[in-house]
Design an enzyme around this catalytic site. Structure first.
Site, PDB file in Angstrom:
ATOM      1  N   SER A  33       1.487  19.759  -0.217  1.00  0.00           N
ATOM      2  CA  SER A  33       1.643  19.824   1.133  1.00  0.00           C
ATOM      3  C   SER A  33       2.376  21.015   1.364  1.00  0.00           C
ATOM      4  CB  SER A  33       2.474  18.792   1.764  1.00  0.00           C
ATOM      5  OG  SER A  33       1.356  17.562   1.813  1.00  0.00           O
ATOM      6  N   LYS A  61       4.262   4.691   1.972  1.00  0.00           N
ATOM      7  CA  LYS A  61       3.359   4.706   3.137  1.00  0.00           C
ATOM      8  C   LYS A  61       3.863   3.426   4.043  1.00  0.00           C
ATOM      9  CE  LYS A  61       0.026   8.135   2.118  1.00  0.00           C
ATOM     10  NZ  LYS A  61      -1.321   8.577   2.179  1.00  0.00           N
ATOM     11  N   ASP A  79      -4.034  10.140   8.378  1.00  0.00           N
ATOM     12  CA  ASP A  79      -5.151  10.117   7.189  1.00  0.00           C
ATOM     13  C   ASP A  79      -6.551  10.016   7.724  1.00  0.00           C
ATOM     14  OD1 ASP A  79      -3.727  10.674   4.961  1.00  0.00           O
ATOM     15  OD2 ASP A  79      -3.040   8.575   4.548  1.00  0.00           O
ATOM     16  N   GLY A 135     -13.221   0.981  -3.167  1.00  0.00           N
ATOM     17  CA  GLY A 135     -11.855   0.933  -3.100  1.00  0.00           C
ATOM     18  C   GLY A 135     -11.219   0.216  -1.711  1.00  0.00           C
ATOM     19  N   ASN A 178     -14.850  -3.525  -4.179  1.00  0.00           N
ATOM     20  CA  ASN A 178     -13.649  -3.259  -4.736  1.00  0.00           C
ATOM     21  C   ASN A 178     -13.329  -3.960  -6.255  1.00  0.00           C
ATOM     22  OD1 ASN A 178     -11.133  -1.832  -4.768  1.00  0.00           O
ATOM     23  ND2 ASN A 178     -10.110  -3.621  -4.648  1.00  0.00           N
ATOM     24  N   TYR A 191      -9.706  15.457  -4.745  1.00  0.00           N
ATOM     25  CA  TYR A 191      -9.696  16.672  -4.595  1.00  0.00           C
ATOM     26  C   TYR A 191      -9.626  17.400  -5.881  1.00  0.00           C
ATOM     27  CZ  TYR A 191      -5.148  16.863  -3.203  1.00  0.00           C
ATOM     28  OH  TYR A 191      -3.674  16.509  -2.912  1.00  0.00           O
ATOM     29  N   GLY A 210     -12.929  16.254  -0.894  1.00  0.00           N
ATOM     30  CA  GLY A 210     -11.513  15.485  -0.325  1.00  0.00           C
ATOM     31  C   GLY A 210     -10.464  16.349  -0.116  1.00  0.00           C
TER      32      GLY A 210
HETATM   33  P1  ATR Z   1      -4.236   4.209  -2.270  1.00  0.00           P
HETATM   34  O1  ATR Z   1      -3.183   3.437  -1.426  1.00  0.00           O
HETATM   35  O2  ATR Z   1      -4.012   5.615  -2.413  1.00  0.00           O
HETATM   36  O3  ATR Z   1      -5.667   4.094  -1.569  1.00  0.00           O
HETATM   37  P2  ATR Z   1      -4.130   2.332  -4.291  1.00  0.00           P
HETATM   38  O4  ATR Z   1      -3.587   1.138  -3.143  1.00  0.00           O
HETATM   39  O5  ATR Z   1      -3.486   2.239  -5.417  1.00  0.00           O
HETATM   40  O6  ATR Z   1      -4.022   3.547  -3.638  1.00  0.00           O
HETATM   41  O7  ATR Z   1      -5.540   2.115  -4.434  1.00  0.00           O
HETATM   42  C1  ATR Z   1      -6.393   2.368  -5.263  1.00  0.00           C
HETATM   43  C2  ATR Z   1      -8.062   1.945  -5.505  1.00  0.00           C
HETATM   44  O8  ATR Z   1      -8.400   2.379  -6.614  1.00  0.00           O
HETATM   45  C3  ATR Z   1      -7.859   0.378  -5.484  1.00  0.00           C
HETATM   46  O9  ATR Z   1      -8.985   0.092  -4.787  1.00  0.00           O
HETATM   47  C4  ATR Z   1      -8.190   0.117  -6.906  1.00  0.00           C
HETATM   48  O10 ATR Z   1      -8.655  -0.996  -7.278  1.00  0.00           O
HETATM   49  P3  ATR Z   1      -7.920  -2.394  -7.483  1.00  0.00           P
HETATM   50  O11 ATR Z   1      -7.754  -2.851  -5.988  1.00  0.00           O
HETATM   51  O12 ATR Z   1      -8.842  -3.477  -8.109  1.00  0.00           O
HETATM   52  O13 ATR Z   1      -6.658  -1.973  -8.225  1.00  0.00           O
HETATM   53  C5  ATR Z   1      -8.893   1.233  -7.213  1.00  0.00           C
HETATM   54  N1  ATR Z   1      -9.117   1.579  -8.797  1.00  0.00           N
HETATM   55  C6  ATR Z   1      -8.332   2.291  -9.683  1.00  0.00           C
HETATM   56  N2  ATR Z   1      -8.580   2.452 -10.602  1.00  0.00           N
HETATM   57  C7  ATR Z   1      -9.796   1.792 -10.820  1.00  0.00           C
HETATM   58  C8  ATR Z   1     -10.786   1.590 -11.765  1.00  0.00           C
HETATM   59  N3  ATR Z   1     -10.414   1.912 -13.186  1.00  0.00           N
HETATM   60  N4  ATR Z   1     -11.867   0.911 -11.580  1.00  0.00           N
HETATM   61  C9  ATR Z   1     -12.049   0.237 -10.375  1.00  0.00           C
HETATM   62  N5  ATR Z   1     -11.214   0.635  -9.311  1.00  0.00           N
HETATM   63  C10 ATR Z   1     -10.012   1.155  -9.367  1.00  0.00           C
END
Ligand code: ATR
Length: 279
Positions: free
Chosen positions: A16, A65, A101, A127, A151, A218, A239
């Site tokens: 940023s 956040k 966002d 996700g 997810n 990104y 991204g």
């Molecule tokens: P943000 O708020 O930035 O979106 P976050 O809340 O940490 O970040 O979310 C990360 C996402 O990546 C989640 O959907 C997470 O899945 P879980 O809810 O099951 O934790 C997903 N994620 C991270 N690593 C993963 C992996 N190895 N396989 C599948 N999903 C993954």
């Protein structure tokens, strides 16, 4: 001199400052934008005392956040809908909060592929974290009838679906290929692929040729998902655009000028991404 900053924990990786200091220079504004590591236990105190730190406002990134939304006196609908804020500013002594966002993601998608919305097909989101919520909100506002959320932890997908209502449906992570082939847009909001780590293990064979594939990761700019989509002739949205466009409303609030996302700025960020070590 006007000052703003981004806070997070950690914060070193944030790009940023590169964006906002570029605009400050370009616009000839006497201002500076810095980054500051703030641990979770200090966030609320820090945000409540922006003025005493000499700040006109700030950005807030992971993991602050939700705390930022809670700390604000006044919140825009964008932040309330997503349940998180990333942009804060002062109006007299009131702390105001927004979530940009959603704006950043949708603005860049609409710029890259304006025709995405002409297809009466579902949007598929991989996700269910904060980024997924911001993006789901954007697609709902744009009038999408069905959003499928896949997810790893199904309960989080279900919570997201409950939050946004009947147009959002939770699905098992294992169904991310079989139930996404008819998507108008497929978007990865997980951290998989960041710094080239991990694989979404999604197979785009048989996806509708009009499907738009996007990734909010990104670094690298072309993730494995985007490379696979390109190889299959699908349109892609990277991204970096979301990162650049989400910064626009904050800059305008703090410094009074609406900045432009130019190719030159994008090129600077790309050069920085290419020159950086994985974090
Ligand atoms: P943000 O708020 O930035 O979106 P976050 O809340 O940490 O970040 O979310 C990360 C996402 O990546 C989640 O959907 C997470 O899945 P879980 O809810 O099951 O934790 C997903 N994620 C991270 N690593 C993963 C992996 N190895 N396989 C599948 N999903 C993954």
């Amino acid at each position: 001199m006007k000052r703003a900053c981004v806070i997070g924990w950690p914060i070193e990786h944030s790009r940023s400052p590169l964006i906002h200091n570029y605009w400050l220079k370009l616009c000839g504004i006497d201002g500076v934008y810095t980054k500051k590591a703030v641990p979770p236990e200090d966030v609320s105190t820090f945000l409540r005392s922006l003025a005493s730190h000499g700040l006109v406002g700030c950005n807030v990134t992971v993991p602050h956040k939700e705390a930022a939304l809670a700390a604000a006196d006044e919140t825009e609908a964008s932040a309330r809908a997503v349940g998180a804020a990333n942009t804060l500013w002062l109006v007299e002594d009131k702390l105001c909060a927004a979530n940009t966002d959603t704006y950043g993601y949708m603005t860049y998608l609409n710029l890259c592929v304006p025709a995405w919305k002409t297809r009466d097909k579902p949007v598929c989101i991989l996700g269910a974290g904060g980024a997924a919520r911001a993006i789901a909100h954007g697609f709902l506002e744009a009038g999408v009838e069905e959003i499928r959320v896949f997810n790893r932890t199904r309960a989080r997908a279900e919570a997201l679906a409950r939050q946004f209502g009947a147009r959002v449906k939770a699905h098992d992570w294992e169904e991310r290929t079989s139930k996404a082939r008819d998507a108008a847009v497929l978007v990865n909001t997980t951290t998989i692929g960041l710094n080239g780590m991990g694989s979404l293990e999604i197979d785009l064979t048989g996806f509708d040729p009009d499907c738009v594939v996007s990734d909010i990761v990104y670094v690298p700019l072309e993730t494995e998902l985007l490379a696979q989509a390109k190889a299959r002739g699908l349109r892609t949205v990277d991204g970096l655009g979301m990162l650049l466009h989400q910064a626009v409303p904050g800059f305008e609030k703090w410094f009074g000028v609406r900045p432009e996302v130019t190719q030159e700025l994008r090129d600077r960020l790309i050069a920085d991404i290419k020159g950086s070590k994985p974090c």
